[in-house]
Design a protein around this motif. Structure first.
Motif, PDB file in Angstrom:
ATOM      1  N   GLN A 175       0.742  -1.388  -0.190  1.00 40.53           N
ATOM      2  CA  GLN A 175       0.185   0.061   0.107  1.00 40.53           C
ATOM      3  C   GLN A 175       0.956   1.200   0.067  1.00 40.53           C
ATOM      4  O   GLN A 175       2.083   1.021   0.410  1.00 40.53           O
ATOM      5  CB  GLN A 175      -0.922  -0.058   1.185  1.00 40.53           C
ATOM      6  N   HIS A 176       0.406   2.390  -0.263  1.00 40.11           N
ATOM      7  CA  HIS A 176       0.972   3.587  -0.327  1.00 40.11           C
ATOM      8  C   HIS A 176       0.056   4.744  -0.026  1.00 40.11           C
ATOM      9  O   HIS A 176      -1.246   4.675  -0.424  1.00 40.11           O
ATOM     10  CB  HIS A 176       1.612   3.730  -1.733  1.00 40.11           C
ATOM     11  N   ASP A 191      -0.290   8.958  -0.162  1.00 37.52           N
ATOM     12  CA  ASP A 191       0.178   9.998  -0.455  1.00 37.52           C
ATOM     13  C   ASP A 191      -0.255  11.160   0.674  1.00 37.52           C
ATOM     14  O   ASP A 191      -1.291  11.420   0.756  1.00 37.52           O
ATOM     15  CB  ASP A 191      -0.447  10.419  -1.656  1.00 37.52           C
ATOM     16  N   ALA A 205       4.159  14.586 -21.851  1.00 35.72           N
ATOM     17  CA  ALA A 205       3.930  15.258 -20.269  1.00 35.72           C
ATOM     18  C   ALA A 205       2.991  14.317 -19.842  1.00 35.72           C
ATOM     19  O   ALA A 205       2.599  14.435 -18.502  1.00 35.72           O
ATOM     20  CB  ALA A 205       3.164  16.600 -20.515  1.00 35.72           C
ATOM     21  N   GLY A 206       2.619  12.850 -20.364  1.00 31.69           N
ATOM     22  CA  GLY A 206       1.925  11.998 -19.396  1.00 31.69           C
ATOM     23  C   GLY A 206       2.490  11.471 -18.383  1.00 31.69           C
ATOM     24  O   GLY A 206       3.830  11.678 -18.061  1.00 31.69           O
ATOM     25  N   ILE A 219       4.667   9.335 -16.178  1.00 33.52           N
ATOM     26  CA  ILE A 219       5.951   8.619 -16.452  1.00 33.52           C
ATOM     27  C   ILE A 219       5.651   7.061 -15.479  1.00 33.52           C
ATOM     28  O   ILE A 219       5.572   6.982 -14.294  1.00 33.52           O
ATOM     29  CB  ILE A 219       7.068   9.270 -15.806  1.00 33.52           C
ATOM     30  N   ILE A 220       6.046   5.919 -16.323  1.00 25.11           N
ATOM     31  CA  ILE A 220       6.032   4.740 -15.754  1.00 25.11           C
ATOM     32  C   ILE A 220       7.373   4.324 -15.445  1.00 25.11           C
ATOM     33  O   ILE A 220       7.447   3.579 -14.347  1.00 25.11           O
ATOM     34  CB  ILE A 220       5.412   3.719 -16.895  1.00 25.11           C
ATOM     35  N   GLN A 262      11.692   4.930 -16.380  1.00 27.48           N
ATOM     36  CA  GLN A 262      12.974   5.729 -16.970  1.00 27.48           C
ATOM     37  C   GLN A 262      14.044   5.177 -16.476  1.00 27.48           C
ATOM     38  O   GLN A 262      14.381   4.417 -15.509  1.00 27.48           O
ATOM     39  CB  GLN A 262      13.022   6.951 -16.213  1.00 27.48           C
ATOM     40  N   ASN A 309       9.909  -3.140 -19.557  1.00 22.20           N
ATOM     41  CA  ASN A 309       9.636  -3.232 -18.281  1.00 22.20           C
ATOM     42  C   ASN A 309       8.416  -2.151 -17.926  1.00 22.20           C
ATOM     43  O   ASN A 309       7.466  -2.784 -17.136  1.00 22.20           O
ATOM     44  CB  ASN A 309      10.861  -2.154 -17.357  1.00 22.20           C
ATOM     45  N   LYS A 339       0.703  11.330 -12.185  1.00 26.83           N
ATOM     46  CA  LYS A 339       1.827  10.487 -11.636  1.00 26.83           C
ATOM     47  C   LYS A 339       1.359   9.066 -11.671  1.00 26.83           C
ATOM     48  O   LYS A 339       0.233   8.869 -11.554  1.00 26.83           O
ATOM     49  CB  LYS A 339       2.169  11.075 -10.380  1.00 26.83           C
ATOM     50  N   THR A 340       2.366   8.038 -11.665  1.00 27.85           N
ATOM     51  CA  THR A 340       1.992   7.029 -11.294  1.00 27.85           C
ATOM     52  C   THR A 340       2.422   6.465 -10.056  1.00 27.85           C
ATOM     53  O   THR A 340       3.531   6.796  -9.360  1.00 27.85           O
ATOM     54  CB  THR A 340       2.752   5.886 -12.493  1.00 27.85           C
ATOM     55  N   VAL A 341       1.898   5.527  -9.411  1.00 28.33           N
ATOM     56  CA  VAL A 341       2.231   4.437  -8.379  1.00 28.33           C
ATOM     57  C   VAL A 341       2.736   3.251  -8.945  1.00 28.33           C
ATOM     58  O   VAL A 341       1.795   2.508  -9.672  1.00 28.33           O
ATOM     59  CB  VAL A 341       1.179   4.369  -7.196  1.00 28.33           C
ATOM     60  N   ILE A 342       3.881   2.749  -8.667  1.00 30.86           N
ATOM     61  CA  ILE A 342       4.023   1.367  -9.468  1.00 30.86           C
ATOM     62  C   ILE A 342       4.415   0.521  -8.334  1.00 30.86           C
ATOM     63  O   ILE A 342       5.581   0.621  -7.573  1.00 30.86           O
ATOM     64  CB  ILE A 342       5.390   1.402 -10.292  1.00 30.86           C
ATOM     65  N   PHE A 343       3.607  -0.624  -8.310  1.00 29.75           N
ATOM     66  CA  PHE A 343       3.881  -1.603  -7.063  1.00 29.75           C
ATOM     67  C   PHE A 343       5.112  -2.526  -7.393  1.00 29.75           C
ATOM     68  O   PHE A 343       5.089  -2.835  -8.665  1.00 29.75           O
ATOM     69  CB  PHE A 343       2.723  -2.354  -6.655  1.00 29.75           C
ATOM     70  N   SER A 344       5.435  -3.229  -6.563  1.00 35.05           N
ATOM     71  CA  SER A 344       6.658  -4.102  -6.771  1.00 35.05           C
ATOM     72  C   SER A 344       6.240  -5.320  -7.196  1.00 35.05           C
ATOM     73  O   SER A 344       5.222  -5.835  -6.920  1.00 35.05           O
ATOM     74  CB  SER A 344       7.864  -3.964  -5.798  1.00 35.05           C
TER      75      SER A 344
END
Lengths: 284, 284, 284, 284
Positions: B36-37, B39, B229-230, B232-233, B235, B263, B279-284
């Motif tokens: 979980q995250h 903000d 400008a969308g 980012i997943i 980099q 990826n 923005k993105t939340v990228i879970f592991s």
């Protein structure tokens, strides 16, 4: 606001997360961080959880008792609960190399580290001026073959007198005895100047040079009785080339050692590390 | 064994994790992954959870209905539940550059990607032989200023006929219209050949060369109406030096583009990405 | 325009660079690249130089003869001179893993590699369809304990018939015999799936998992008779965590293997590698 | 043993390397390092060369005169020759952030930096205790809008009185005027806390957070009149994720800033940097 960190590991069973989070909700807590990991091969469950309690009368000790009888015993958990108010106490062991010492004390003074450094121990006097300039007590405890046992007795005395939580060997260059290791299991952090398990033992940069590797590394690990074989906390590497002499490798390596050790200390002091089977789970 | 993935975001409130995990326990499910995250600035809660159900009669659709009325509505959640049986369908848009296409199809054939590729669309015919050699249908839909609307109509027809879940622009080199973007919001993945937001727009390697940067990058992001400008997943970057010509930058960059795009596709197709506030939340 | 590459190593003495560059100037050549390295410990001088000659009658063979008698013999140099017109010929040995093969053939088709691939040899038939789709001859030469000598004889026949310059073992999974190694000294490139010298031998990802490392690597090296101990050409690494299963390590490692092997092949085929004392000098 | 470093750039012409190395050989020197670079687009030749002279009567000044008339004028070179005996003098400008200061002074005390630090200038008094503990003179020169010109006059006086060779802005947080920049062209090194050209100007970590980047960076560059647009010397980056708050980005960034600035200073003080067209050539 009271804030606690809970670390749990036990056999993986259905309902653990629900039970723990229910329990916290019942106690009027709010979960602000939860991460878990399951080792599928060994069927072991790991969890790290941070929770806040607004009740001004909240007592960590009472919570612990209640958690033990209501939750931990049921699932046969190994668990630890820390209040975030209590900063861990870290003893620094150094020898003659100063780069990790400068780095750690700089971070410490900047308020970057969530810990206290009651004192520094060294087998040499060379780094005393640095400790002095940062106003941290410095104990010179020489170590020779003959005085090793005595020296360690003095070290233990200091560690116990200051209620030290964990020890950092910041390029201490001495092999620590089993007595000390057993008193501080998974609580002695070493920095080894290679990418373990490559180049265990002394002079890893010389070995790296001889083998002609294109990358050097540094490894921070907990000290166990087998040399350089304890659970790895943090590793990092840097690219090198044929132009690097041994001295250049050593110089490049110093920056790795500083950052790898600092990051390992941060993970440990923020209670993000769990150890099992000589490996670590490092929560984010 | 039935396995589902749940993605949730909502206002952060006490008891969410307990409610969700209780609900799963009640339904005889076992949580095998939970991250979980929060903000803290925006007070938004995000959670990704994987759960297994041994009941042979388990129905994802019934579970969804029940989850909605018992949990999701109460917390006013935005949520998605996926059955792991259903692989997402990905449409590949390419133009003349072949490196990302070779890389993705190689991974696809090796079984590395959890998805299906029903077809490839291109505005040029150059890469048809590659599609053929991998036995994937290839549609040549030329695009000119005048035919752009028609071309897009054809694309949409194909996308809908194949129930495409998401689109990947593998160096497609055409600006996608708002119509398509709105039909596939946060479902069109682009690879941009710079470390965004540096060097937006065309010819980023030329700009990087001119500016004399010491690092080049690649960025995979969801396509929005504002160019490059969308959200980012993924980099990644590589070190370069004054010895790199523009061609050398381009060659070095190709490896970055391949891995960054692959990826990003893995994160998306494994339902590990949540988007909010661009923005993105990228879970592991 | 004629372009040649000169590689030299010899005892370090004053005046070598001046002598060589004078010689080229006398022959109306223009030095367009020069890099040198001195191993101060061993007192060995290394140089790589590229030179262009506008004279339409320039002959690389004549230049070589003249260079030998005027320069090389005087300084007792070991030297090689290559015409940039002649692309090296590379034989690919594969087994069942396809990721390096896809990657190399994709690069080859894109024109990224300065070499020719006359054929692929494999001890299994699994990857034949890939070779076919790229239209490269594929020879299936099975290897068993009993047929090893015969199989190698067949391999040698093919290598000699096609004037192969160097061999790449793209996850070939067989130990190559001393006979082959001695015929192609420092001309057989292997990709090992660990950060050598850590985890030599079989199943390095399993060993990495067991040791709990936080970084995995891949190493490309020349094959020598001692297993996994030859001169290292290229290495790279990726960060991993406790969440990685062995399968996840293997998947992550594949991307490393592909790039490390491709880069090693580029260095070798562009004549940027010199070997001495079981180490490499890799010019930029 | 006398050792000199020669830096040259000029129009690319045949015979430059031969002429220079011949000249050194004639003067009984031995070339111990030579690296060159040709910008093919602009047709500019760059060379860095280190040479040793055993003659006890060797004079760098005499050599310079002779080099100028015999070599440099012929090829219309821009050139610099440094004796390795003379360490460059560096002035440190700081403000309130202490991490770069601690890092640089730690390295300085360890003997890692080939330079002298005659003094530290700051617009605030906060870091004086650190300067004191390292026993380096500290000048507090406050800067306000009204006193900016006066403050700079004081700075210039100190810089000239100590024969300062170059200036390092270690998170100085003030915009330096054109007067100072013109007195020290390509001799004022700044550390910017982003991957330039992304996020120029103030508060780059806030901008990075807002844009949701997955990598943050730091850039060391020479100061020019256009803000954050000078020639880039060194850059590095670190991976971040959605879990990073702005404070976490800032903390992570500090380690980047320290290392990037230290490496830029090393390149500059070891005379490895050449500047042209607002870009740098950094020799190894």
């Amino acid at each position: 606001m009271n804030k606690i960190t809970i670390l749990i590991h036990c056999k993986d069973l259905p309902g653990i997360i629900a039970s723990v989070t229910n329990f916290i909700t019942e106690k009027q807590g709010n979960v602000i961080y939860l991460d878990q990991h399951v080792d599928r091969e060994q069927n072991i469950f790991f969890m790290r959880l941070e929770s806040e309690f607004q009740d001004p009368n909240f007592s960590t000790e009472t919570f612990k008792d209640c958690f033990k009888s209501n939750i931990a015993d049921e699932f046969n958990m190994k668990w630890r609960i820390y209040s975030s108010e209590k900063k861990p106490k870290m003893a620094l062991f150094v020898s003659k190399y100063d780069h990790c010492l400068y780095d750690l004390l700089g971070r410490y003074n900047s308020g970057e580290l969530n810990l206290e450094i009651p004192f520094i121990i060294s087998n040499h006097n060379d780094l005393k001026p640095i400790a002095d300039s940062f106003k941290i007590p410095f104990y010179h405890i020489p170590v020779t073959k003959d005085t090793k046992a005595q020296a360690e007795a003095k070290q233990l005395e200091l560690l116990e007198a200051h209620n030290i939580d964990f020890i950092v060997l910041a390029r201490y260059m001495q092999i620590v005895s089993g007595t000390l290791i057993n008193k501080y299991p998974n609580k002695i952090i070493n920095i080894h100047h290679s990418f373990l398990p490559a180049f265990v033992g002394a002079k890893p940069y010389h070995s790296a040079y001889k083998r002609g590797v294109k990358i050097i590394g540094a490894t921070s690990h907990y000290v166990t009785e087998e040399l350089d074989a304890g659970p790895i906390i943090e590793q990092d590497v840097a690219h090198v080339s044929h132009t690097y002499t041994i001295d250049a490798l050593i110089a490049k390596g110093r920056d790795l050692e500083k950052i790898v050790l600092a990051n390992a200390i941060k993970s440990h002091s923020n209670r993000k590390v769990m150890v099992y089977n000589n490996k670590t789970v490092i929560f984010s």
